[in-house]
Design an enzyme around this catalytic site. Structure first.
Site, PDB file in Angstrom:
ATOM      1  N   LYS A   1     -59.674 -94.741  -9.687  1.00 24.00           N
ATOM      2  CA  LYS A   1     -59.988 -94.132 -10.981  1.00 24.00           C
ATOM      3  C   LYS A   1     -61.129 -94.871 -11.700  1.00 24.00           C
ATOM      4  CE  LYS A   1     -55.316 -92.249 -11.750  1.00 24.00           C
ATOM      5  NZ  LYS A   1     -54.189 -92.177 -12.734  1.00 24.00           N
TER       6      LYS A   1
ATOM      7  N   TYR B   1     -55.035 -82.046 -13.060  1.00 23.80           N
ATOM      8  CA  TYR B   1     -53.879 -82.524 -13.817  1.00 23.80           C
ATOM      9  C   TYR B   1     -53.180 -81.411 -14.599  1.00 23.80           C
ATOM     10  CZ  TYR B   1     -54.914 -87.392 -12.675  1.00 23.80           C
ATOM     11  OH  TYR B   1     -55.100 -88.583 -12.010  1.00 23.80           O
TER      12      TYR B   1
ATOM     13  N   PHE C   1     -50.323 -86.938 -23.459  1.00 24.45           N
ATOM     14  CA  PHE C   1     -51.443 -87.751 -22.983  1.00 24.45           C
ATOM     15  C   PHE C   1     -52.504 -86.947 -22.231  1.00 24.45           C
ATOM     16  CE2 PHE C   1     -48.009 -88.043 -19.812  1.00 24.45           C
ATOM     17  CZ  PHE C   1     -48.667 -87.627 -18.656  1.00 24.45           C
TER      18      PHE C   1
ATOM     19  N   ARG D   1     -47.217 -94.521  -2.364  1.00 33.66           N
ATOM     20  CA  ARG D   1     -46.614 -94.735  -3.688  1.00 33.66           C
ATOM     21  C   ARG D   1     -46.049 -96.160  -3.762  1.00 33.66           C
ATOM     22  NH1 ARG D   1     -47.632 -90.828  -7.760  1.00 33.66           N
ATOM     23  NH2 ARG D   1     -46.138 -92.131  -8.834  1.00 33.66           N
TER      24      ARG D   1
ATOM     25  N   ASN E   1     -54.868 -96.690 -14.997  1.00 32.39           N
ATOM     26  CA  ASN E   1     -54.034 -97.397 -14.027  1.00 32.39           C
ATOM     27  C   ASN E   1     -54.597 -97.437 -12.613  1.00 32.39           C
ATOM     28  OD1 ASN E   1     -53.578 -94.755 -13.450  1.00 32.39           O
ATOM     29  ND2 ASN E   1     -51.374 -94.789 -13.771  1.00 32.39           N
TER      30      ASN E   1
ATOM     31  N   HIS F   1     -54.793 -93.130  -8.192  1.00 32.35           N
ATOM     32  CA  HIS F   1     -53.897 -91.975  -8.084  1.00 32.35           C
ATOM     33  C   HIS F   1     -53.256 -91.977  -6.706  1.00 32.35           C
ATOM     34  CE1 HIS F   1     -52.444 -87.825  -8.174  1.00 32.35           C
ATOM     35  NE2 HIS F   1     -52.932 -87.717  -6.940  1.00 32.35           N
TER      36      HIS F   1
ATOM     37  N   GLU G   1     -54.184 -81.412  -2.989  1.00 34.23           N
ATOM     38  CA  GLU G   1     -55.171 -82.314  -3.590  1.00 34.23           C
ATOM     39  C   GLU G   1     -56.296 -82.655  -2.610  1.00 34.23           C
ATOM     40  OE1 GLU G   1     -51.880 -84.279  -6.638  1.00 34.23           O
ATOM     41  OE2 GLU G   1     -52.742 -85.538  -5.067  1.00 34.23           O
TER      42      GLU G   1
HETATM   43  N1  UDP Z   1     -50.402 -91.065 -17.852  1.00 30.60           N
HETATM   44  C1  UDP Z   1     -50.612 -91.511 -19.140  1.00 30.60           C
HETATM   45  N2  UDP Z   1     -49.539 -91.747 -19.959  1.00 30.60           N
HETATM   46  C2  UDP Z   1     -48.259 -91.538 -19.552  1.00 30.60           C
HETATM   47  C3  UDP Z   1     -48.032 -91.073 -18.238  1.00 30.60           C
HETATM   48  C4  UDP Z   1     -49.125 -90.843 -17.414  1.00 30.60           C
HETATM   49  O1  UDP Z   1     -51.761 -91.702 -19.540  1.00 30.60           O
HETATM   50  O2  UDP Z   1     -47.312 -91.772 -20.333  1.00 30.60           O
HETATM   51  C5  UDP Z   1     -51.551 -90.817 -16.974  1.00 30.60           C
HETATM   52  C6  UDP Z   1     -51.728 -91.929 -15.940  1.00 30.60           C
HETATM   53  O3  UDP Z   1     -53.117 -92.103 -15.687  1.00 30.60           O
HETATM   54  C7  UDP Z   1     -51.020 -91.343 -14.736  1.00 30.60           C
HETATM   55  C8  UDP Z   1     -51.385 -89.862 -14.861  1.00 30.60           C
HETATM   56  O4  UDP Z   1     -51.342 -89.611 -16.254  1.00 30.60           O
HETATM   57  O5  UDP Z   1     -51.435 -91.948 -13.522  1.00 30.60           O
HETATM   58  C9  UDP Z   1     -50.445 -88.910 -14.143  1.00 30.60           C
HETATM   59  O6  UDP Z   1     -49.123 -89.160 -14.562  1.00 30.60           O
HETATM   60  P1  UDP Z   1     -47.925 -89.233 -13.533  1.00 30.60           P
HETATM   61  O7  UDP Z   1     -46.659 -89.248 -14.301  1.00 30.60           O
HETATM   62  O8  UDP Z   1     -48.098 -88.181 -12.495  1.00 30.60           O
HETATM   63  O9  UDP Z   1     -48.095 -90.707 -12.896  1.00 30.60           O
HETATM   64  P2  UDP Z   1     -48.542 -91.167 -11.433  1.00 30.60           P
HETATM   65  O10 UDP Z   1     -48.044 -90.120 -10.470  1.00 30.60           O
HETATM   66  O11 UDP Z   1     -50.037 -91.281 -11.445  1.00 30.60           O
HETATM   67  O12 UDP Z   1     -47.879 -92.496 -11.230  1.00 30.60           O
HETATM   68 MG    MG Z   2     -48.246 -88.095 -10.418  1.00 30.46          MG
END
Ligand code: UDP
Ligand code: MG
Length: 139
Positions: free
Chosen positions: A11, A51, A59, A87, A114, A117, A128
């Site tokens: 990212k 997304y 968010f 993961r 973070n 992805h 994806e």
């Molecule tokens: N995200 C955020 N705030 C939150 C949860 C998610 O900004 O409280 C963002 C973060 O960049 C995350 C992305 O949205 O990676 C997608 O969220 P998801 O819950 O799918 O998390 P991931 O699968 O990336 O761990």
């Molecule tokens: Mg996710």
């Protein structure tokens, strides 16, 4: 091949902090084979579509802003049980909750910014991968 690929993005925060090499090394060291990879920048439309599942979440706006704020590296990775294995390698969404030795623990700035992805299911990995790459991008 189902079950053996996942999709990732390095990212904007991790590209900006010059961690493309470090993160790619961790991915390779964990036994993933890179099937396709490119440096690119998401348009607003692409980020919104990628997304879309989160579009009701508070968010979402910030996430789209962030994901379009600079270049990313998109990649398709192959390994047995790729989605779950990847993961595990990236760790929890929030780096404060991520385990030691995970990519997010090492390189993520915050829950939003973070570093990486990782697809959450085999079905989404295919969707994806196809969103970012065409058939002839794969090696
Ligand atoms: N995200 C955020 N705030 C939150 C949860 C998610 O900004 O409280 C963002 C973060 O960049 C995350 C992305 O949205 O990676 C997608 O969220 P998801 O819950 O799918 O998390 P991931 O699968 O990336 O761990
Ligand atoms: Mg996710």
């Amino acid at each position: 091949m189902a079950g053996n690929i996942t999709f990732t993005m390095i990212k904007p925060d991790a590209v900006e902090s010059n961690n493309i090499g470090n993160i790619t090394q961790m991915i390779s060291d964990a036994g993933f084979k890179i099937k396709a990879m490119k440096l690119t920048q998401l348009t607003r439309n692409q980020a919104e579509e990628f997304y879309a599942v989160h579009n009701e979440r508070p968010f979402y706006g910030e996430l789209v802003e962030y994901m379009t704020s600079g270049p990313i590296v998109a990649a398709v990775l192959e390994k047995d049980n790729a989605v779950i294995e990847f993961r595990n390698l990236i760790g929890s969404t929030d780096p404060n909750e991520a385990e030691e030795g995970t990519i997010r623990k090492k390189y993520a700035e915050s829950k939003g910014r973070n570093a990486v992805h990782g697809s959450d299911s085999d079905e989404n990995a295919q969707i994806e991968a196809n969103f970012h790459f065409s058939e002839n991008d794969f090696v």
